[in-house]
Design an enzyme around this catalytic site. Structure first.
Site, PDB file in Angstrom:
ATOM      1  CG  PHE A  60      42.270  36.725  38.798  1.00  0.00           C
ATOM      2  CD1 PHE A  60      42.350  35.951  39.952  1.00  0.00           C
ATOM      3  CD2 PHE A  60      41.926  36.105  37.605  1.00  0.00           C
ATOM      4  CE1 PHE A  60      42.091  34.586  39.905  1.00  0.00           C
ATOM      5  CE2 PHE A  60      41.664  34.738  37.554  1.00  0.00           C
ATOM      6  CZ  PHE A  60      41.753  33.979  38.704  1.00  0.00           C
ATOM      7  CD  GLU A  61      42.249  39.420  34.793  1.00  0.00           C
ATOM      8  OE1 GLU A  61      42.320  40.469  35.461  1.00  0.00           O
ATOM      9  OE2 GLU A  61      41.358  38.561  34.965  1.00  0.00           O
ATOM     10  CB  ILE A  85      41.355  48.516  47.551  1.00  0.00           C
ATOM     11  CG1 ILE A  85      42.566  49.201  46.890  1.00  0.00           C
ATOM     12  CG2 ILE A  85      40.873  49.308  48.765  1.00  0.00           C
ATOM     13  CD1 ILE A  85      42.302  50.593  46.342  1.00  0.00           C
ATOM     14  CG  HIS A  91      36.273  38.735  44.327  1.00  0.00           C
ATOM     15  ND1 HIS A  91      35.221  39.529  43.967  1.00  0.00           N
ATOM     16  CD2 HIS A  91      37.191  38.895  43.355  1.00  0.00           C
ATOM     17  CE1 HIS A  91      35.495  40.152  42.836  1.00  0.00           C
ATOM     18  NE2 HIS A  91      36.687  39.798  42.446  1.00  0.00           N
ATOM     19  CG  PHE A 116      54.126  41.177  44.797  1.00  0.00           C
ATOM     20  CD1 PHE A 116      53.321  40.486  43.907  1.00  0.00           C
ATOM     21  CD2 PHE A 116      53.545  41.690  45.955  1.00  0.00           C
ATOM     22  CE1 PHE A 116      51.972  40.293  44.164  1.00  0.00           C
ATOM     23  CE2 PHE A 116      52.200  41.503  46.216  1.00  0.00           C
ATOM     24  CZ  PHE A 116      51.408  40.807  45.320  1.00  0.00           C
TER      25      PHE A 116
HETATM   26  N1  INI Z   1      41.292  43.727  40.549  1.00  0.00           N
HETATM   27  C1  INI Z   1      42.253  44.500  41.086  1.00  0.00           C
HETATM   28  O1  INI Z   1      43.329  44.665  40.498  1.00  0.00           O
HETATM   29  N2  INI Z   1      42.041  45.119  42.281  1.00  0.00           N
HETATM   30  C2  INI Z   1      40.859  44.977  42.978  1.00  0.00           C
HETATM   31  O2  INI Z   1      40.736  45.582  44.073  1.00  0.00           O
HETATM   32  C3  INI Z   1      39.837  44.179  42.396  1.00  0.00           C
HETATM   33  N3  INI Z   1      38.568  44.066  43.029  1.00  0.00           N
HETATM   34  O3  INI Z   1      38.242  44.913  43.867  1.00  0.00           O
HETATM   35  O4  INI Z   1      37.791  43.164  42.708  1.00  0.00           O
HETATM   36  C4  INI Z   1      40.101  43.526  41.165  1.00  0.00           C
HETATM   37  N4  INI Z   1      39.172  42.726  40.591  1.00  0.00           N
HETATM   38  C5  INI Z   1      39.229  42.313  39.235  1.00  0.00           C
HETATM   39  C6  INI Z   1      40.076  41.074  39.045  1.00  0.00           C
HETATM   40  O5  INI Z   1      41.470  41.379  39.173  1.00  0.00           O
HETATM   41  C7  INI Z   1      39.886  40.484  37.637  1.00  0.00           C
HETATM   42  O6  INI Z   1      40.234  41.438  36.675  1.00  0.00           O
HETATM   43  C8  INI Z   1      38.450  40.024  37.397  1.00  0.00           C
HETATM   44  O7  INI Z   1      38.014  39.166  38.430  1.00  0.00           O
HETATM   45  C9  INI Z   1      38.336  39.271  36.037  1.00  0.00           C
HETATM   46  O8  INI Z   1      39.164  38.113  36.019  1.00  0.00           O
END
Ligand code: INI
Length: 158
Positions: A60-61, A85, A91, A116
């Protein structure tokens, strides 16, 4: 023989700075993608001093890190690596969706190659397959794509 000009990217075309944005979430998979990406760059003559690795907490970051890297103008091409995954998260759709959207937006708006290399898969097994076993290494593919697109863009711009 046709006189139509064809432009196609390639590898090993001179110096360039590559930024690799890497998420720590699912690190055991993402580290394999990173190894694949580094091997691909080094195989095609990219020097260590031309590579920077930027680590973020999760996929997400990645878009914000990639955007900041692009705006810094320190990099000619950016490679984003991560693993989302489905089995491991409720989410999935949100994390994967925002990651894809954000990363592609940066490449299009700031006009540099952003590749990507983020796995979006249902299971850990599928992730392992795409991180250097049965189904190749998506990190390596992302690095090759970044080099090819950079070479292509340099040729198009002339
Ligand atoms: N982030 C990932 O890179 N892969 C994942 O599978 C994942 N899951 O499973 O939730 C994940 N979550 C964290 C997300 O990217 C953020 O770091 C978090 O929501 C804080 O902003």
């Amino acid at each position: 023989m046709s006189s139509i000009k064809t432009i196609e990217g390639g590898y090993g075309f001179g110096s360039a700075n590559y930024g690799i944005a890497v998420s720590r979430f699912n690190g055991f998979i993402v580290e394999r993608l990173l190894s694949g990406a580094l091997e691909a760059l080094q195989k095609h003559g990219v020097e260590d001093r031309e590579i920077s690795i930027i680590k973020v907490p999760g996929a997400f970051e990645l878009p914000l890190a990639v955007k900041t890297m692009a705006e810094s103008e320190n990099y000619d091409a950016i490679i984003a690596l991560g693993a989302v995954i489905r089995g491991g998260t409720a989410h999935f759709e949100y994390v994967a969706g925002e990651c894809v959207k954000g990363i592609s937006h940066v490449g299009l708006t700031l006009g540099l190659p952003v590749s990507f290399g983020v796995l979006t898969v249902d299971t850990i097994e599928q992730a392992i397959e795409r991180a250097g076993s049965k189904a190749g290494n998506k990190g390596e593919e992302a690095a090759l794509t970044a080099m090819e697109m950079l070479s292509l863009m340099r040729q198009i711009k002339g």
